[in-house]
Design a protein around this motif. Structure first.
Motif, PDB file in Angstrom:
ATOM      1  N   ASP A   1       0.778  -1.202   0.020  1.00 49.60           N
ATOM      2  CA  ASP A   1      -0.031  -0.011   0.069  1.00 49.60           C
ATOM      3  C   ASP A   1       0.674   1.369   0.058  1.00 49.60           C
ATOM      4  O   ASP A   1       0.494   2.399  -0.290  1.00 49.60           O
ATOM      5  CB  ASP A   1      -0.987  -0.157   1.215  1.00 49.60           C
ATOM      6  CG  ASP A   1      -0.196   0.123   2.553  1.00 49.60           C
ATOM      7  OD1 ASP A   1       0.716  -0.665   2.773  1.00 49.60           O
ATOM      8  OD2 ASP A   1      -0.883   0.731   3.423  1.00 49.60           O
ATOM      9  N   GLU A   2       2.316   1.043   0.219  1.00 50.09           N
ATOM     10  CA  GLU A   2       3.218   2.256   0.308  1.00 50.09           C
ATOM     11  C   GLU A   2       3.792   2.518  -0.911  1.00 50.09           C
ATOM     12  O   GLU A   2       4.534   3.451  -1.307  1.00 50.09           O
ATOM     13  CB  GLU A   2       4.134   2.263   1.541  1.00 50.09           C
ATOM     14  CG  GLU A   2       3.265   2.221   2.848  1.00 50.09           C
ATOM     15  CD  GLU A   2       4.316   2.196   3.954  1.00 50.09           C
ATOM     16  OE1 GLU A   2       5.411   2.325   3.709  1.00 50.09           O
ATOM     17  OE2 GLU A   2       3.837   1.925   4.993  1.00 50.09           O
ATOM     18  N   VAL A   3       3.596   1.713  -2.079  1.00 53.83           N
ATOM     19  CA  VAL A   3       4.501   1.635  -3.203  1.00 53.83           C
ATOM     20  C   VAL A   3       4.147   3.004  -3.897  1.00 53.83           C
ATOM     21  O   VAL A   3       5.067   3.258  -4.619  1.00 53.83           O
ATOM     22  CB  VAL A   3       4.270   0.115  -3.809  1.00 53.83           C
ATOM     23  CG1 VAL A   3       4.998   0.494  -5.401  1.00 53.83           C
ATOM     24  CG2 VAL A   3       5.166  -1.111  -3.284  1.00 53.83           C
ATOM     25  N   PRO A   4       2.841   3.312  -4.162  1.00 61.13           N
ATOM     26  CA  PRO A   4       2.675   4.508  -5.183  1.00 61.13           C
ATOM     27  C   PRO A   4       3.544   5.505  -4.452  1.00 61.13           C
ATOM     28  O   PRO A   4       3.954   6.280  -5.194  1.00 61.13           O
ATOM     29  CB  PRO A   4       1.155   4.582  -4.949  1.00 61.13           C
ATOM     30  CG  PRO A   4       0.660   3.300  -4.960  1.00 61.13           C
ATOM     31  CD  PRO A   4       1.638   2.573  -3.805  1.00 61.13           C
ATOM     32  N   ALA A   5       3.502   5.715  -3.190  1.00 62.71           N
ATOM     33  CA  ALA A   5       4.022   6.692  -2.601  1.00 62.71           C
ATOM     34  C   ALA A   5       5.504   6.884  -2.747  1.00 62.71           C
ATOM     35  O   ALA A   5       6.222   8.027  -2.868  1.00 62.71           O
ATOM     36  CB  ALA A   5       3.627   7.198  -1.178  1.00 62.71           C
ATOM     37  N   VAL A   6       6.115   5.694  -2.476  1.00 65.71           N
ATOM     38  CA  VAL A   6       7.505   5.807  -2.662  1.00 65.71           C
ATOM     39  C   VAL A   6       7.920   5.826  -4.288  1.00 65.71           C
ATOM     40  O   VAL A   6       9.018   6.480  -4.187  1.00 65.71           O
ATOM     41  CB  VAL A   6       7.988   4.065  -2.142  1.00 65.71           C
ATOM     42  CG1 VAL A   6       9.560   3.871  -2.756  1.00 65.71           C
ATOM     43  CG2 VAL A   6       7.851   4.141  -0.914  1.00 65.71           C
ATOM     44  N   ALA A   7       7.206   5.447  -5.080  1.00 65.70           N
ATOM     45  CA  ALA A   7       7.419   5.600  -6.582  1.00 65.70           C
ATOM     46  C   ALA A   7       7.316   6.897  -6.863  1.00 65.70           C
ATOM     47  O   ALA A   7       8.164   7.607  -7.668  1.00 65.70           O
ATOM     48  CB  ALA A   7       6.343   4.707  -7.430  1.00 65.70           C
ATOM     49  N   GLN A   8       6.437   7.817  -6.387  1.00 66.80           N
ATOM     50  CA  GLN A   8       6.263   9.153  -6.361  1.00 66.80           C
ATOM     51  C   GLN A   8       7.656   9.889  -5.875  1.00 66.80           C
ATOM     52  O   GLN A   8       8.307  10.762  -6.566  1.00 66.80           O
ATOM     53  CB  GLN A   8       5.105   9.784  -5.865  1.00 66.80           C
ATOM     54  CG  GLN A   8       5.082  11.395  -6.149  1.00 66.80           C
ATOM     55  CD  GLN A   8       5.032  11.637  -7.518  1.00 66.80           C
ATOM     56  OE1 GLN A   8       4.152  11.026  -8.227  1.00 66.80           O
ATOM     57  NE2 GLN A   8       5.844  12.668  -7.980  1.00 66.80           N
ATOM     58  N   ALA A   9       7.977   9.478  -4.705  1.00 67.68           N
ATOM     59  CA  ALA A   9       9.157  10.201  -4.095  1.00 67.68           C
ATOM     60  C   ALA A   9      10.214   9.911  -4.866  1.00 67.68           C
ATOM     61  O   ALA A   9      11.075  10.584  -4.925  1.00 67.68           O
ATOM     62  CB  ALA A   9       9.225   9.523  -2.638  1.00 67.68           C
TER      63      ALA A   9
END
Length: 100
Positions: free
Chosen positions: A65-73
């Motif tokens: 569930d945190e992958v999209p935020a990590v990808a954006q970062a």
């Protein structure tokens, strides 16, 4: 920083700081890494490869569930990381974006 190993180590530390505190100062660390890599004559391709390698390492330990935020970062960090290369290219005779 003078070697790819140094870049990898420093990139990982700076990127993890950015993930923990996504602030301008954390992005500035990415920019400084890019400047240092450019000064050390590390190619843009190597810089991007190191970024990709670090991202893969981080994603291995990232909950789904945190992958999209990590990808954006990671995208934001990469843009800062390669900004020096872009500016250098624009100042070089024949570089894209060169004033007429």
């Amino acid at each position: 920083m003078t070697t790819i190993d140094d870049l990898h180590r420093d990139h990982r530390a700076a990127f993890l700081r950015h993930l923990g505190r996504p602030e301008e100062s954390a992005l500035a660390a990415g920019y400084q890494l890019g400047r240092a890599a450019l000064a050390a004559d590390i190619s843009l391709l190597e810089v991007v490869r190191v970024h990709h390698d670090v991202l893969i390492e981080v994603l291995r330990d990232t909950p789904a569930d945190e992958v999209p935020a990590v990808a954006q970062a990671a995208s934001d960090f990469l843009l800062e990381l390669v900004a020096s290369y872009d500016m250098s290219q624009r100042r070089t005779p024949g570089g894209r974006g060169r004033p007429g």
